[in-house]
Every structure is written in structure tokens, then in C-alpha cells.
Motif scaffolding. Sequence first.
Motif, mmCIF file in Angstrom:
data_model
loop_
_atom_site.group_PDB
_atom_site.id
_atom_site.type_symbol
_atom_site.label_atom_id
_atom_site.label_comp_id
_atom_site.label_asym_id
_atom_site.label_seq_id
_atom_site.Cartn_x
_atom_site.Cartn_y
_atom_site.Cartn_z
ATOM 1 N N VAL A 11 0.832 -1.194 0.000
ATOM 2 C CA VAL A 11 0.000 0.000 0.000
ATOM 3 C C VAL A 11 0.870 1.248 0.000
ATOM 4 O O VAL A 11 0.721 2.130 -0.838
ATOM 5 C CB VAL A 11 -0.947 0.013 1.228
ATOM 6 C CG1 VAL A 11 -1.754 1.296 1.282
ATOM 7 C CG2 VAL A 11 -1.863 -1.200 1.192
ATOM 8 N N LYS A 12 1.785 1.333 0.951
ATOM 9 C CA LYS A 12 2.697 2.470 1.047
ATOM 10 C C LYS A 12 3.848 2.083 1.953
ATOM 11 O O LYS A 12 3.811 1.037 2.605
ATOM 12 C CB LYS A 12 1.990 3.709 1.596
ATOM 13 C CG LYS A 12 1.559 3.564 3.043
ATOM 14 C CD LYS A 12 0.955 4.838 3.577
ATOM 15 C CE LYS A 12 0.657 4.670 5.066
ATOM 16 N NZ LYS A 12 0.384 5.909 5.716
ATOM 17 N N SER A 13 4.870 2.920 2.003
ATOM 18 C CA SER A 13 6.012 2.693 2.895
ATOM 19 C C SER A 13 6.358 3.996 3.575
ATOM 20 O O SER A 13 6.534 5.020 2.913
ATOM 21 C CB SER A 13 7.224 2.198 2.110
ATOM 22 O OG SER A 13 6.985 0.923 1.581
ATOM 23 N N ASP A 14 6.436 3.951 4.893
ATOM 24 C CA ASP A 14 6.845 5.124 5.663
ATOM 25 C C ASP A 14 8.331 5.011 6.001
ATOM 26 O O ASP A 14 8.791 3.948 6.424
ATOM 27 C CB ASP A 14 6.029 5.225 6.960
ATOM 28 C CG ASP A 14 4.559 5.494 6.683
ATOM 29 O OD1 ASP A 14 4.259 6.248 5.734
ATOM 30 O OD2 ASP A 14 3.709 4.938 7.397
ATOM 31 N N ALA A 123 13.806 2.810 11.030
ATOM 32 C CA ALA A 123 12.783 1.792 10.783
ATOM 33 C C ALA A 123 11.811 2.300 9.729
ATOM 34 O O ALA A 123 11.380 3.449 9.762
ATOM 35 C CB ALA A 123 12.034 1.462 12.072
ATOM 36 N N SER A 124 11.487 1.426 8.793
ATOM 37 C CA SER A 124 10.496 1.711 7.757
ATOM 38 C C SER A 124 9.349 0.732 7.943
ATOM 39 O O SER A 124 9.572 -0.460 8.149
ATOM 40 C CB SER A 124 11.118 1.521 6.369
ATOM 41 O OG SER A 124 10.135 1.604 5.359
ATOM 42 N N THR A 125 8.133 1.248 7.876
ATOM 43 C CA THR A 125 6.959 0.385 8.036
ATOM 44 C C THR A 125 6.105 0.433 6.778
ATOM 45 O O THR A 125 6.004 1.469 6.125
ATOM 46 C CB THR A 125 6.109 0.796 9.245
ATOM 47 O OG1 THR A 125 5.741 2.167 9.105
ATOM 48 C CG2 THR A 125 6.889 0.621 10.542
ATOM 49 N N SER A 126 5.491 -0.707 6.473
ATOM 50 C CA SER A 126 4.676 -0.812 5.274
ATOM 51 C C SER A 126 3.449 -1.671 5.540
ATOM 52 O O SER A 126 3.576 -2.840 5.904
ATOM 53 C CB SER A 126 5.455 -1.470 4.134
ATOM 54 O OG SER A 126 6.620 -0.749 3.832
#
Length: 132
Positions: A11-14, A123-126
Motif C-alpha cells: 500500500v505504502k512505505s513510511d 525503521a520503515s513500516t509498510s
Amino acid sequence: MDAFIGSWKLVKSDHFTEYLSALGVSEEEISVAQSLKPTLTFHQDGESIVIKSVNIIFTSEVWFKLGEEFSEETRDHRKCKNVITLDEGKLVQVQTWDGKQTTIVREIMDDNMFMTLTFGDIASTSPIRRYK
């Protein structure tokens, strides 16, 4: 492991840019990676688990057995050793190369997958939705 089997759409990546920069990925490769929204498919083939990633530029597959080390050359050309385990319902991937380490944790919550990529203090969250 059964909860992961199937197809999933990113969906997306922060904070993905920050994560890739910390890994040493070039600005050009980061720009391309940001535009991709891959579909991930998890399936079992005998004793192996396969994660297939498909986007408009490339298709890749990772084959592994839980708890067993395997080698991988990543899209950003890192030659890594990996171990993936199932820990309290989470797929935990530890990836090492050149004395460095990143962790990728995938977990299912409410029929959605959440992936957290961690390198040092970045940290990257998706969120990743089940795809029909």
C-alpha cells in the motif's frame, strides 16, 4: 505460516527513503524503489517457502526453509546471508552482509500484513493488503 500464504499488494512505505539511504542505496535506485508497489506472493513448495515479488520492472523469488541460512543478492547488489524464522506468528528475517545487519519483520493483523524493516535506529513500516 499459513496466514502468510497468498498474494499481497504493498500500500505504502513510511521512512523507506531513510532506510534505503542508511543501507547505502544510491539516490537513483531509491527513486526507482519509491515508485514501485510490488505484489508479493507467499507459497510453499515441498519443504521450502517461496516469496515472489512482482512489479513493473522485475520479478524476483526467494526460496528458504525456516531457520536455515540462505544466500541472496539483493536488488541493490548486496550479497547477504539470511535466516528467516517464525516467532510468535511473525516472520523474522535477519539479513547480514559486510559486518552489517538489517531485520525484516512481517506480521499479519486483521487480514493485513505489516512489514517493518530496521537498520540501526532507522525503521520503515509498510502496510500490505491481501490481494485477490
